[in-house]
Design an enzyme around this catalytic site. Sequence first.
Site, PDB file in Angstrom:
ATOM      1  N   TYR A   1     104.850  21.259  11.122  1.00 39.05           N
ATOM      2  CA  TYR A   1     105.181  19.978  10.789  1.00 39.05           C
ATOM      3  C   TYR A   1     103.374  19.403  10.175  1.00 39.05           C
ATOM      4  O   TYR A   1     102.279  19.533  11.385  1.00 39.05           O
ATOM      5  CB  TYR A   1     105.079  19.522  12.234  1.00 39.05           C
ATOM      6  CG  TYR A   1     107.040  20.184  13.087  1.00 39.05           C
ATOM      7  CD1 TYR A   1     108.144  19.134  12.637  1.00 39.05           C
ATOM      8  CD2 TYR A   1     106.542  21.396  13.986  1.00 39.05           C
ATOM      9  CE1 TYR A   1     108.685  19.798  13.245  1.00 39.05           C
ATOM     10  CE2 TYR A   1     107.565  21.494  14.237  1.00 39.05           C
ATOM     11  CZ  TYR A   1     108.871  21.112  14.093  1.00 39.05           C
ATOM     12  OH  TYR A   1     110.225  21.759  14.334  1.00 39.05           O
TER      13      TYR A   1
ATOM     14  N   TYR B   1     102.159  20.230   0.115  1.00 39.08           N
ATOM     15  CA  TYR B   1     102.355  18.307   0.075  1.00 39.08           C
ATOM     16  C   TYR B   1     101.061  17.578  -0.444  1.00 39.08           C
ATOM     17  O   TYR B   1     100.364  18.183  -0.032  1.00 39.08           O
ATOM     18  CB  TYR B   1     102.787  18.448   2.111  1.00 39.08           C
ATOM     19  CG  TYR B   1     103.451  19.169   2.076  1.00 39.08           C
ATOM     20  CD1 TYR B   1     105.108  18.285   3.177  1.00 39.08           C
ATOM     21  CD2 TYR B   1     103.506  20.396   3.125  1.00 39.08           C
ATOM     22  CE1 TYR B   1     106.041  19.103   3.641  1.00 39.08           C
ATOM     23  CE2 TYR B   1     104.026  21.095   3.976  1.00 39.08           C
ATOM     24  CZ  TYR B   1     105.658  20.495   4.170  1.00 39.08           C
ATOM     25  OH  TYR B   1     106.630  21.116   4.678  1.00 39.08           O
TER      26      TYR B   1
ATOM     27  N   ASP C   1     111.963  15.657   5.331  1.00 40.04           N
ATOM     28  CA  ASP C   1     112.266  14.376   6.388  1.00 40.04           C
ATOM     29  C   ASP C   1     112.931  13.423   4.816  1.00 40.04           C
ATOM     30  O   ASP C   1     112.197  13.326   3.970  1.00 40.04           O
ATOM     31  CB  ASP C   1     110.811  13.885   7.041  1.00 40.04           C
ATOM     32  CG  ASP C   1     109.457  14.660   7.295  1.00 40.04           C
ATOM     33  OD1 ASP C   1     110.928  15.599   8.664  1.00 40.04           O
ATOM     34  OD2 ASP C   1     108.935  14.914   8.436  1.00 40.04           O
TER      35      ASP C   1
END
Length: 412
Positions: free
Chosen positions: A371, A299, A233
């Site tokens: 996501y 992440y 993103d």
Amino acid sequence: MTDIVSRADLALKRDLCDHCLGRAFALVGTGTTNEARGRSARAEVRLERERKGEGLPAHEKCWLCGDIFDSLPRFAEAVIKALSNVEYNNFLVGTRVDPEIQEREERLWSEVGQETAEPIKAELNREIGKIVEARVEKPVEFDTPEVVALIDTRFASVDLDVSPLFIYGRYRKLVRDIPQTRWPCRECRGKGCERCNFTGKMYPASVQEIVGDPIQKAAEGTDHFFHGMGREDIDARMLGTGRPFVVEIREPKRRNLDLRSLENIINDNGRDRVEVISLRPSSREEVRKVKAAAPNKTYRVEVAIHGKVDKAKINEVLQSFKRTRITQQTPVRVAHRRADIAREREIIDLHLDELGEGSFTFVVRTEAGTYVKEFVHGDNGRTRPSLSDAFGVPCEVRALDVIEVNDGTGEE
Ligand SMILES: [Zn+2]
Ligand SMILES: [Zn+2]
């Protein structure tokens, strides 16, 4: 008379040069040229005719090609001159031939047979290629030539078709609010307007431009394209060993680039924003691999949590998601450009990294295509289960970084 001699005899009802005569029998054998084939066929036809008390007129001007092969050195010269404008390690010659020549060739085939014949273009390409190859001391390449010199034999004019240059690397994005690729202004679509301050862009910089501009400049190319192994993103950083990409430079005049010094230039210009490592030559084939790869990713996520939870509870919840599958209906934020479907994705591993006041940071490794933001906040029930569900209180992503793209080559 053998079949070939009788067919050559038939062909020689018209005046043909040795090339055009021999080319009708090009596929009979290898290890020789059409010119040599034509010469020996002509000698045999002459013998046959003399035996019958007939003659064979001397060659004056080829009915088929107008003795175009006399111009091979001139064509080669034009190709060499055009090629001198670009850097290349191999090449291929292509030919545009007067359509009337091709029509006459087809007429000859209809009379003497086409089974063993080769088109005139193929011979011109090969013979010009041979001369050029010897002069420029670079090889002809049939499958993936770096440059194709297309010569129009009517005017001896040459168009170059220069193949793109591909450079592989990995990038790190150290700041938020830089998109991966150029993003034209939504309002004006790149023309420039008040909304975009007449830049034509939604964002002043992109990873693509920071990486691609210096490479394009060094290669003296006309444009660049950026092929990333996925993308993060805009508001996520890309850390760790970075994300693999291939930059494609269109119409490069230079292709033997000093990639170490380019790496330095990019990293100087991109200081504290974007860095590249491991630049090396690449290929269209590798672009396909990079685009098709679906590596899992790790992440680091900072989460704001509403309500009181302690460390033990956080650990317990995170632990409960290890090796579980979640179902994600296409997130609301991307629904305008993606089909609305449900996907299952695996949460592979996760652990608490830092505990704050009303917030915590955790590290999570997930299957490609997960996501992560929605895994945290639940997207109004569209992602199930989510951290919000598990805690029983709303969770929001405050900041998110990709800390590893686990494509198996990060440690190279
Ligand atoms: Zn000819
Ligand atoms: Zn605009």
